[in-house]
Design a protein around this motif. Sequence first.
Motif, PDB file in Angstrom:
ATOM      1  N   HIS A   2       0.833  -1.195   0.000  1.00 23.47           N
ATOM      2  CA  HIS A   2       0.000   0.000   0.000  1.00 23.47           C
ATOM      3  C   HIS A   2       0.876   1.255   0.000  1.00 23.47           C
ATOM      4  N   VAL A   3       0.670   2.093  -0.966  1.00 24.40           N
ATOM      5  CA  VAL A   3       1.432   3.341  -1.085  1.00 24.40           C
ATOM      6  C   VAL A   3       0.739   4.406  -0.240  1.00 24.40           C
ATOM      7  N   PRO A   4       1.463   5.088   0.640  1.00 27.61           N
ATOM      8  CA  PRO A   4       0.853   6.125   1.477  1.00 27.61           C
ATOM      9  C   PRO A   4       0.739   7.455   0.741  1.00 27.61           C
ATOM     10  N   ASP A   5      -0.006   8.377   1.328  1.00 27.50           N
ATOM     11  CA  ASP A   5      -0.101   9.731   0.783  1.00 27.50           C
ATOM     12  C   ASP A   5       1.275  10.401   0.816  1.00 27.50           C
ATOM     13  N   GLY A   6       1.562  11.171  -0.230  1.00 33.15           N
ATOM     14  CA  GLY A   6       2.780  11.949  -0.264  1.00 33.15           C
ATOM     15  C   GLY A   6       4.014  11.210  -0.714  1.00 33.15           C
ATOM     16  N   PHE A   7       3.899   9.921  -0.983  1.00 34.90           N
ATOM     17  CA  PHE A   7       5.073   9.163  -1.413  1.00 34.90           C
ATOM     18  C   PHE A   7       5.394   9.437  -2.877  1.00 34.90           C
ATOM     19  N   LEU A   8       4.353   9.723  -3.664  1.00 35.98           N
ATOM     20  CA  LEU A   8       4.510  10.109  -5.069  1.00 35.98           C
ATOM     21  C   LEU A   8       3.973  11.525  -5.234  1.00 35.98           C
ATOM     22  N   ASP A   9       4.514  12.263  -6.197  1.00 35.92           N
ATOM     23  CA  ASP A   9       4.067  13.638  -6.398  1.00 35.92           C
ATOM     24  C   ASP A   9       2.665  13.674  -7.008  1.00 35.92           C
ATOM     25  N   ALA A  10       2.088  14.869  -7.017  1.00 34.13           N
ATOM     26  CA  ALA A  10       0.704  15.031  -7.463  1.00 34.13           C
ATOM     27  C   ALA A  10       0.481  14.596  -8.911  1.00 34.13           C
ATOM     28  N   PRO A  11       1.334  15.007  -9.871  1.00 28.74           N
ATOM     29  CA  PRO A  11       1.097  14.578 -11.261  1.00 28.74           C
ATOM     30  C   PRO A  11       1.085  13.060 -11.418  1.00 28.74           C
ATOM     31  N   THR A  12       1.987  12.374 -10.730  1.00 26.26           N
ATOM     32  CA  THR A  12       2.023  10.915 -10.835  1.00 26.26           C
ATOM     33  C   THR A  12       0.784  10.293 -10.209  1.00 26.26           C
ATOM     34  N   SER A  13       0.362  10.817  -9.070  1.00 24.24           N
ATOM     35  CA  SER A  13      -0.837  10.308  -8.412  1.00 24.24           C
ATOM     36  C   SER A  13      -2.076  10.533  -9.265  1.00 24.24           C
ATOM     37  N   VAL A  14      -2.159  11.709  -9.895  1.00 25.22           N
ATOM     38  CA  VAL A  14      -3.304  11.997 -10.772  1.00 25.22           C
ATOM     39  C   VAL A  14      -3.295  11.076 -11.978  1.00 25.22           C
ATOM     40  N   ALA A  15      -2.124  10.839 -12.540  1.00 23.00           N
ATOM     41  CA  ALA A  15      -2.014   9.973 -13.719  1.00 23.00           C
ATOM     42  C   ALA A  15      -2.426   8.546 -13.387  1.00 23.00           C
ATOM     43  N   THR A  16      -1.944   8.017 -12.262  1.00 22.90           N
ATOM     44  CA  THR A  16      -2.326   6.657 -11.897  1.00 22.90           C
ATOM     45  C   THR A  16      -3.804   6.585 -11.521  1.00 22.90           C
ATOM     46  N   GLY A  17      -4.334   7.692 -10.976  1.00 23.47           N
ATOM     47  CA  GLY A  17      -5.758   7.728 -10.692  1.00 23.47           C
ATOM     48  C   GLY A  17      -6.581   7.628 -11.965  1.00 23.47           C
ATOM     49  N   ALA A  18      -6.136   8.325 -13.003  1.00 19.69           N
ATOM     50  CA  ALA A  18      -6.833   8.256 -14.290  1.00 19.69           C
ATOM     51  C   ALA A  18      -6.747   6.860 -14.882  1.00 19.69           C
ATOM     52  N   VAL A  19      -5.580   6.244 -14.772  1.00 20.37           N
ATOM     53  CA  VAL A  19      -5.414   4.876 -15.269  1.00 20.37           C
ATOM     54  C   VAL A  19      -6.342   3.926 -14.515  1.00 20.37           C
TER      55      VAL A  19
END
Length: 232
Positions: A2-19
Amino acid sequence: MHVPDGFLDAPTSVATGAVAVVGVGLALRGARRELDDRTAPLAGLVAAFVFATQMINFPVGAGTSGHLLGGALAAVLVGPFTAVLCTSTVLLVQCLLFADGGITALGTNITLMGLVGVGAGWLLFTLARKVLPKRTESVPAAAAFGALLSVPLAALAFTGLYAVGGEAHIPLGSLAAAMIGWHSLIGIGEAVITFLAVSAVVAVRPDLVHGARDVVAARELEIRTSSEEVSA
């Protein structure tokens, strides 16, 4: 994992969210072809089993944890599309009710465990089935093979995401060694559990196992043909 909040930057988190959104949307459509009145209850049981196994966490270090993914197991039992839905539901519940994985990282976790874990497990299972004998007894072995490698592959995918948008001050080489090394060991445990679980279902109701449907259909056709020849 499980990846916690803040471990990846916002653009990467948004991109994986879209995926994740696209992947779950496709899974919703594909699951209609996999489920029927007989197999739908099994999907609920699979989701409950994956939930239970994912709640058993093993500290990996570098701010992350590892656990059994259950992607290959779910894909073999109920089909890859339904497995994505089962895993995504589990991750959503864990995130909202147990704070296991961050809310902003939910898309990342679904992408890694729900899409990569399930997809890699099912692909490896399918490849193993092409090599192993066409018998129901081969299904658990192929499922274990998929489970064994799907876990470190998901860890490798996380390492790639961290290389693109990692926010923690951890050397990439150290993180990769820890993630892939520990998750390779976890993969062994997952392979054993997957083998035992699939074996149990195949032994009782092979017709309910999505990954064994072609074998069961071929066997039924062979029996029907033999009966017709005897009758003639």
